[in-house]
Design a protein around this motif. Structure first.
Motif, mmCIF file in Angstrom:
data_model
loop_
_atom_site.group_PDB
_atom_site.id
_atom_site.type_symbol
_atom_site.label_atom_id
_atom_site.label_comp_id
_atom_site.label_asym_id
_atom_site.label_seq_id
_atom_site.Cartn_x
_atom_site.Cartn_y
_atom_site.Cartn_z
ATOM 1 N N MET A 63 0.823 -1.209 0.000
ATOM 2 C CA MET A 63 0.000 0.000 0.000
ATOM 3 C C MET A 63 0.862 1.266 0.000
ATOM 4 O O MET A 63 0.435 2.297 -0.516
ATOM 5 N N LEU A 64 2.067 1.194 0.547
ATOM 6 C CA LEU A 64 2.979 2.336 0.455
ATOM 7 C C LEU A 64 3.409 2.533 -0.995
ATOM 8 O O LEU A 64 3.386 3.660 -1.507
ATOM 9 N N THR A 65 3.755 1.444 -1.656
ATOM 10 C CA THR A 65 4.142 1.530 -3.066
ATOM 11 C C THR A 65 2.990 2.095 -3.893
ATOM 12 O O THR A 65 3.178 2.962 -4.747
ATOM 13 N N MET A 66 1.782 1.636 -3.619
ATOM 14 C CA MET A 66 0.608 2.127 -4.341
ATOM 15 C C MET A 66 0.401 3.625 -4.091
ATOM 16 O O MET A 66 0.131 4.389 -5.021
ATOM 17 N N ALA A 67 0.533 4.041 -2.846
ATOM 18 C CA ALA A 67 0.356 5.455 -2.522
ATOM 19 C C ALA A 67 1.405 6.315 -3.220
ATOM 20 O O ALA A 67 1.087 7.385 -3.751
ATOM 21 N N VAL A 88 -4.422 -0.674 -8.757
ATOM 22 C CA VAL A 88 -3.182 -1.303 -9.235
ATOM 23 C C VAL A 88 -3.263 -2.803 -8.998
ATOM 24 O O VAL A 88 -4.098 -3.284 -8.235
ATOM 25 N N ARG A 89 -2.356 -3.511 -9.635
ATOM 26 C CA ARG A 89 -2.098 -4.915 -9.304
ATOM 27 C C ARG A 89 -0.653 -4.980 -8.837
ATOM 28 O O ARG A 89 0.226 -4.390 -9.458
ATOM 29 N N PHE A 90 -0.432 -5.698 -7.770
ATOM 30 C CA PHE A 90 0.915 -5.844 -7.244
ATOM 31 C C PHE A 90 1.588 -7.000 -7.978
ATOM 32 O O PHE A 90 1.098 -8.128 -7.949
ATOM 33 N N THR A 91 2.691 -6.720 -8.663
ATOM 34 C CA THR A 91 3.341 -7.741 -9.480
ATOM 35 C C THR A 91 4.647 -8.247 -8.889
ATOM 36 O O THR A 91 5.041 -9.371 -9.147
ATOM 37 N N ARG A 92 5.322 -7.411 -8.115
ATOM 38 C CA ARG A 92 6.617 -7.784 -7.550
ATOM 39 C C ARG A 92 6.857 -6.886 -6.337
ATOM 40 O O ARG A 92 6.600 -5.685 -6.410
ATOM 41 N N PRO A 93 7.368 -7.440 -5.248
ATOM 42 C CA PRO A 93 7.618 -6.582 -4.081
ATOM 43 C C PRO A 93 8.810 -5.653 -4.313
ATOM 44 O O PRO A 93 9.712 -5.958 -5.096
ATOM 45 N N VAL A 94 8.794 -4.534 -3.617
ATOM 46 C CA VAL A 94 9.933 -3.624 -3.614
ATOM 47 C C VAL A 94 10.858 -4.096 -2.497
ATOM 48 O O VAL A 94 10.525 -3.993 -1.314
ATOM 49 N N ALA A 124 5.556 1.745 -12.483
ATOM 50 C CA ALA A 124 6.373 1.751 -11.275
ATOM 51 C C ALA A 124 7.428 0.667 -11.440
ATOM 52 O O ALA A 124 7.075 -0.505 -11.617
ATOM 53 N N THR A 125 8.686 1.067 -11.402
ATOM 54 C CA THR A 125 9.768 0.107 -11.615
ATOM 55 C C THR A 125 10.880 0.288 -10.588
ATOM 56 O O THR A 125 11.101 1.381 -10.064
ATOM 57 N N VAL A 126 11.570 -0.808 -10.337
ATOM 58 C CA VAL A 126 12.803 -0.813 -9.557
ATOM 59 C C VAL A 126 13.829 -1.549 -10.400
ATOM 60 O O VAL A 126 13.573 -2.683 -10.830
ATOM 61 N N ALA A 130 9.115 -3.989 -13.438
ATOM 62 C CA ALA A 130 7.826 -3.495 -12.948
ATOM 63 C C ALA A 130 7.509 -4.070 -11.570
ATOM 64 O O ALA A 130 7.705 -5.257 -11.324
ATOM 65 N N VAL A 131 7.021 -3.213 -10.690
ATOM 66 C CA VAL A 131 6.564 -3.659 -9.373
ATOM 67 C C VAL A 131 5.052 -3.500 -9.231
ATOM 68 O O VAL A 131 4.466 -4.041 -8.291
ATOM 69 N N LEU A 132 4.436 -2.765 -10.137
ATOM 70 C CA LEU A 132 2.978 -2.651 -10.200
ATOM 71 C C LEU A 132 2.543 -2.929 -11.623
ATOM 72 O O LEU A 132 3.253 -2.599 -12.570
ATOM 73 N N GLY A 133 1.392 -3.517 -11.768
ATOM 74 C CA GLY A 133 0.819 -3.755 -13.084
ATOM 75 C C GLY A 133 -0.580 -3.165 -13.137
ATOM 76 O O GLY A 133 -1.233 -2.993 -12.102
ATOM 77 N N GLN A 134 -1.020 -2.858 -14.315
ATOM 78 C CA GLN A 134 -2.354 -2.293 -14.518
ATOM 79 C C GLN A 134 -2.648 -1.155 -13.545
ATOM 80 O O GLN A 134 -3.753 -1.042 -13.017
ATOM 81 N N ALA A 135 -1.656 -0.325 -13.301
ATOM 82 C CA ALA A 135 -1.840 0.834 -12.427
ATOM 83 C C ALA A 135 -2.495 1.933 -13.252
ATOM 84 O O ALA A 135 -1.916 2.412 -14.223
ATOM 85 N N ARG A 136 -3.697 2.290 -12.848
ATOM 86 C CA ARG A 136 -4.466 3.272 -13.608
ATOM 87 C C ARG A 136 -5.249 4.170 -12.664
ATOM 88 O O ARG A 136 -5.754 3.727 -11.642
#
Length: 142
Positions: A63-67, A88-94, A124-126, A130-136
């Motif tokens: 949720m921090l990454t999303m924010a 968003v969809r969470f695809t990979r942890p940070v 969102a990438t590290v 990608a660490v988020l997918g379908q972020a809209r």
């Protein structure tokens, strides 16, 4: 105008890029977020627990990454109340090592709708992954 200037929300076109944002996520930021969110799961601050759970290291709260990803849109809008929908969809942890992790956020206008709103597609990438997918987000343009 794509990628070179900040597009005005009232005159954007499909394909326009919003100003990019890079945020350094550090372990102290994770501890502060844990306190604010009341999510004290030790995988977010204790390396031994995180690696014991099979993770490569401490990971940021999803949720921090999303924010943080939402900031690329709200910073551009100047008024967060103009964001009317976000997901968003969470695809990979940070993964946050002792030096922290740089998360890079970008966004483009994906669609302009007749009702005065627009769909904003967020990345969102590290380290280029990608660490988020379908972020809209859907925003009111005026």
């Amino acid at each position: 105008m794509t990628g070179t200037t900040t597009p005005d929300p009232t005159t954007v076109r499909v394909g326009d890029a919003l100003p990019a944002l890079t945020v350094r996520v550090t372990r102290d930021r994770l501890v502060r977020y844990a306190g604010a969110s009341l999510d004290f799961n030790p995988i977010h601050w204790d390396e031994r627990t995180a690696t014991g759970a099979g993770l490569p290291n401490v990971i940021a709260h999803g949720m921090l990454t999303m924010a943080l990803a939402g900031r690329v849109v709200t910073d551009w809008l100047g008024d967060p109340t103009r964001m009317v929908e976000y997901g968003v969809r969470f695809t990979r942890p940070v993964v946050v090592d002792t030096d922290g992790a740089d998360v890079e956020f970008g966004a483009t206008i994906g669609e302009i709708r007749e009702d005065g709103t627009a769909r904003v597609d967020i990345t969102a990438t590290v380290d280029g992954r990608a660490v988020l997918g379908q972020a809209r987000a859907v925003v009111r343009l005026s």
